[in-house]
Scaffold this motif. Structure first.
Motif, PDB file in Angstrom:
ATOM      1  N   GLN A  91       0.833  -1.209   0.000  1.00  0.00           N
ATOM      2  CA  GLN A  91       0.000   0.000   0.000  1.00  0.00           C
ATOM      3  C   GLN A  91       0.861   1.250   0.000  1.00  0.00           C
ATOM      4  O   GLN A  91       0.557   2.229  -0.692  1.00  0.00           O
ATOM      5  CB  GLN A  91      -0.926   0.007   1.224  1.00  0.00           C
ATOM      6  N   GLY A  92       1.946   1.232   0.781  1.00  0.00           N
ATOM      7  CA  GLY A  92       2.832   2.383   0.831  1.00  0.00           C
ATOM      8  C   GLY A  92       3.570   2.617  -0.474  1.00  0.00           C
ATOM      9  O   GLY A  92       3.867   3.754  -0.839  1.00  0.00           O
ATOM     10  N   GLU A  93       3.871   1.540  -1.203  1.00  0.00           N
ATOM     11  CA  GLU A  93       4.566   1.640  -2.478  1.00  0.00           C
ATOM     12  C   GLU A  93       3.648   2.084  -3.607  1.00  0.00           C
ATOM     13  O   GLU A  93       4.116   2.488  -4.670  1.00  0.00           O
ATOM     14  CB  GLU A  93       5.186   0.286  -2.837  1.00  0.00           C
ATOM     15  N   SER A  94       2.357   1.970  -3.397  1.00  0.00           N
ATOM     16  CA  SER A  94       1.395   2.311  -4.449  1.00  0.00           C
ATOM     17  C   SER A  94       1.214   3.818  -4.537  1.00  0.00           C
ATOM     18  O   SER A  94       1.133   4.512  -3.523  1.00  0.00           O
ATOM     19  CB  SER A  94       0.048   1.649  -4.148  1.00  0.00           C
ATOM     20  N   GLY A  95       1.187   4.333  -5.749  1.00  0.00           N
ATOM     21  CA  GLY A  95       1.031   5.767  -5.962  1.00  0.00           C
ATOM     22  C   GLY A  95      -0.196   6.089  -6.794  1.00  0.00           C
ATOM     23  O   GLY A  95      -1.196   5.360  -6.787  1.00  0.00           O
ATOM     24  N   ARG A  96      -0.111   7.178  -7.543  1.00  0.00           N
ATOM     25  CA  ARG A  96      -1.241   7.623  -8.355  1.00  0.00           C
ATOM     26  C   ARG A  96      -1.607   6.618  -9.445  1.00  0.00           C
ATOM     27  O   ARG A  96      -2.736   6.587  -9.923  1.00  0.00           O
ATOM     28  CB  ARG A  96      -0.919   8.969  -8.999  1.00  0.00           C
ATOM     29  N   ALA A  97      -0.650   5.786  -9.822  1.00  0.00           N
ATOM     30  CA  ALA A  97      -0.926   4.784 -10.858  1.00  0.00           C
ATOM     31  C   ALA A  97      -1.775   3.627 -10.336  1.00  0.00           C
ATOM     32  O   ALA A  97      -2.217   2.790 -11.129  1.00  0.00           O
ATOM     33  CB  ALA A  97       0.386   4.247 -11.435  1.00  0.00           C
ATOM     34  N   GLY A  98      -1.986   3.568  -9.028  1.00  0.00           N
ATOM     35  CA  GLY A  98      -2.839   2.515  -8.464  1.00  0.00           C
ATOM     36  C   GLY A  98      -2.234   1.130  -8.552  1.00  0.00           C
ATOM     37  O   GLY A  98      -2.916   0.164  -8.902  1.00  0.00           O
ATOM     38  N   GLU A  99      -0.938   1.014  -8.199  1.00  0.00           N
ATOM     39  CA  GLU A  99      -0.262  -0.271  -8.333  1.00  0.00           C
ATOM     40  C   GLU A  99      -0.878  -1.344  -7.423  1.00  0.00           C
ATOM     41  O   GLU A  99      -1.093  -2.473  -7.860  1.00  0.00           O
ATOM     42  CB  GLU A  99       1.224  -0.116  -8.005  1.00  0.00           C
ATOM     43  N   TRP A 100      -1.131  -0.997  -6.160  1.00  0.00           N
ATOM     44  CA  TRP A 100      -1.691  -1.994  -5.250  1.00  0.00           C
ATOM     45  C   TRP A 100      -3.101  -2.418  -5.663  1.00  0.00           C
ATOM     46  O   TRP A 100      -3.382  -3.630  -5.713  1.00  0.00           O
ATOM     47  CB  TRP A 100      -1.661  -1.507  -3.811  1.00  0.00           C
ATOM     48  N   PRO A 101      -4.027  -1.514  -5.962  1.00  0.00           N
ATOM     49  CA  PRO A 101      -5.345  -1.972  -6.432  1.00  0.00           C
ATOM     50  C   PRO A 101      -5.259  -2.859  -7.668  1.00  0.00           C
ATOM     51  O   PRO A 101      -6.025  -3.821  -7.808  1.00  0.00           O
ATOM     52  CB  PRO A 101      -6.090  -0.663  -6.726  1.00  0.00           C
ATOM     53  N   ALA A 102      -4.322  -2.547  -8.567  1.00  0.00           N
ATOM     54  CA  ALA A 102      -4.171  -3.376  -9.762  1.00  0.00           C
ATOM     55  C   ALA A 102      -3.693  -4.783  -9.391  1.00  0.00           C
ATOM     56  O   ALA A 102      -4.182  -5.782  -9.940  1.00  0.00           O
ATOM     57  CB  ALA A 102      -3.184  -2.725 -10.731  1.00  0.00           C
ATOM     58  N   LEU A 103      -2.741  -4.869  -8.455  1.00  0.00           N
ATOM     59  CA  LEU A 103      -2.260  -6.178  -8.026  1.00  0.00           C
ATOM     60  C   LEU A 103      -3.372  -6.964  -7.331  1.00  0.00           C
ATOM     61  O   LEU A 103      -3.545  -8.166  -7.586  1.00  0.00           O
ATOM     62  CB  LEU A 103      -1.065  -6.014  -7.085  1.00  0.00           C
ATOM     63  N   LEU A 104      -4.104  -6.308  -6.451  1.00  0.00           N
ATOM     64  CA  LEU A 104      -5.211  -6.972  -5.759  1.00  0.00           C
ATOM     65  C   LEU A 104      -6.203  -7.555  -6.760  1.00  0.00           C
ATOM     66  O   LEU A 104      -6.672  -8.691  -6.614  1.00  0.00           O
ATOM     67  CB  LEU A 104      -5.904  -5.981  -4.829  1.00  0.00           C
ATOM     68  N   ASN A 105      -6.512  -6.778  -7.778  1.00  0.00           N
ATOM     69  CA  ASN A 105      -7.457  -7.225  -8.795  1.00  0.00           C
ATOM     70  C   ASN A 105      -6.948  -8.488  -9.506  1.00  0.00           C
ATOM     71  O   ASN A 105      -7.706  -9.425  -9.782  1.00  0.00           O
ATOM     72  CB  ASN A 105      -7.674  -6.112  -9.812  1.00  0.00           C
ATOM     73  N   ARG A 106      -5.651  -8.531  -9.782  1.00  0.00           N
ATOM     74  CA  ARG A 106      -5.063  -9.695 -10.449  1.00  0.00           C
ATOM     75  C   ARG A 106      -5.014 -10.904  -9.513  1.00  0.00           C
ATOM     76  O   ARG A 106      -5.251 -12.043  -9.933  1.00  0.00           O
ATOM     77  CB  ARG A 106      -3.642  -9.368 -10.923  1.00  0.00           C
ATOM     78  N   LEU A 107      -4.704 -10.659  -8.240  1.00  0.00           N
ATOM     79  CA  LEU A 107      -4.561 -11.766  -7.304  1.00  0.00           C
ATOM     80  C   LEU A 107      -5.877 -12.508  -7.097  1.00  0.00           C
ATOM     81  O   LEU A 107      -5.914 -13.745  -7.138  1.00  0.00           O
ATOM     82  CB  LEU A 107      -4.038 -11.254  -5.962  1.00  0.00           C
ATOM     83  N   VAL A 108      -6.972 -11.759  -6.846  1.00  0.00           N
ATOM     84  CA  VAL A 108      -8.244 -12.438  -6.595  1.00  0.00           C
ATOM     85  C   VAL A 108      -8.805 -13.074  -7.858  1.00  0.00           C
ATOM     86  O   VAL A 108      -9.670 -13.956  -7.780  1.00  0.00           O
ATOM     87  CB  VAL A 108      -9.268 -11.465  -5.977  1.00  0.00           C
TER      88      VAL A 108
END
Length: 386
Positions: free
Chosen positions: A205-222
């Protein structure tokens, strides 16, 4: 409030009638919130406890998981008496036809609070997956993410748990990122992996920025994508090979576990938490009814209301240390209003007026800060173009 009492009375009468006629007790239904969790059990106290835990977990995970206000259908939780349980596991969560998620939990004297939290976290992750990708065989709730969600809730609701996790982590080496991402349900439940899962969620979450890296990863994981590939695609430019990826993660592990500050909610999260604790919804004849805080407090001497107020006050007291500074006063005044009625306490109207004032000031301050930051960003962008 009269309608709520009538609903409770009707439920009690139905249960008594069922027993008198030999039909056995009917299941009791509790909803944590529209489109969130629905808990059914023969024991009303058990159903209420699990529904309360489910709502707490929803609120704490709303930001990390980007949860909506509610899904089109809730996570269906059923507490099954131990005498009727035939599964080797303590709970089971499945995605049914149409994307409906069903969670069954063995309920007897052997039930563990940790099993309940894990069952709710798995059900929530599967419901999120079904909402984003539809029902399908590849939907999954990764083991590390389930563990992370449970640990996140424990450390966010109780600052002492966060301190304990930090002290424990100081004696551990960071687990390998590959070991974490590939953690299987049938494998050994090592404490190192469970601890690492919480820090990994915080780190990503801390590494995620305006590009939405964490939400994108979460979407791929589930969705069931391979974790390593999904990580590289969602966080481009962070590492070039497996060795750099492990170094990136180990650096993040040490950073998040050594952070001195207690977890402080963002202003938006704080506003959401307080708003949820100050909002009361009761079942009406045809529709749910939102009841103002003043009216609820006027009935605080009634047992069902007193119990709900006590639960909310306890939850708010746990959150107070982590509230954003903008909302600290609003949290304190709401805690005063929700607290047990005492002879020396201020009159109800004064308590509600204080909360209204602090709530208005907090929202105005948050909005002014957002406007100032937006203006600064526009100016910076214009200067960069020139």
């Amino acid at each position: 409030m009269r309608r709520a009492r009538a609903l409770i009375t009707g439920l009690v009468v139905a249960l008594v009638a069922a027993r008198v006629h030999g039909a056995g007790p009917a299941p009791v239904l509790f909803q944590s919130g529209p489109g969130r969790f629905e808990v059914a059990a023969l024991d009303a106290t058990a159903a209420g406890m699990v529904a309360s835990t489910a709502e707490d977990m929803w609120r704490l995970l709303a930001a990390p998981l980007s949860l909506p206000d509610g899904f089109s259908s809730p996570v269906l939780v059923r507490l099954v008496p131990g005498s009727d349980w035939r599964d080797a596991e303590a709970f089971r969560a499945i995605v049914e036809t149409g994307g409906v998620v069903s969670v069954r939990i063995r309920w007897d004297e052997k039930v563990k609070a940790a099993d309940v939290r894990h069952a709710l976290a798995r059900g929530l992750l599967l419901r999120l997956a079904a909402a984003r990708h539809g029902a399908g065989p590849r939907l999954t709730a990764p083991r590390w993410l389930e563990e992370a969600c449970v640990g996140w809730c424990e450390t966010r609701s109780d600052a002492a748990q966060l301190d304990a996790l930090k002290q424990e982590s100081a004696r551990l080496e960071p687990p390998g990122l590959e070991d974490l991402l590939s953690w299987r349900r049938k494998s050994e439940n090592t404490r190192s992996l469970a601890t690492g899962a919480v820090w990994l969620l915080a780190f990503l979450q801390g590494e995620s920025g305006r590009a939405g890296e964490w939400p994108a990863l979460l979407n791929r994981l589930v969705a069931g994508d391979e974790a390593g590939t999904a990580l590289a695609a969602s966080f481009p430019g962070r590492f070039g090979n497996e060795g750099e990826r492990e170094l990136w993660w180990e650096t993040g592990w040490h950073h998040v576990r050594r952070a001195r500050a207690l977890p402080v909610l963002e202003a938006t999260e704080s506003r959401r938490e307080i708003a949820a604790l100050a909002r009361f919804v009761f079942a009406g004849d045809e529709h749910d009814v939102v009841v103002p805080l003043r009216e609820v407090l006027a009935h605080r001497s009634e047992p069902p209301v007193a119990e709900d107020l006590g639960r909310r006050a306890a939850e708010l007291n746990r959150l107070l240390p982590s509230l954003h500074p903008f909302y600290r006063n609003a949290g304190l005044s709401l805690a005063e209003a929700l607290g047990a009625h005492r002879p020396e306490a201020a009159p109800t109207e004064m308590q509600c007026a204080a909360f209204d004032r602090d709530w208005r000031d907090a929202n105005e301050l948050a909005a002014s800060t957002d406007d100032a930051l937006d203006a600064l960003e526009r100016e910076s962008g214009a200067a960069g173009i020139k």
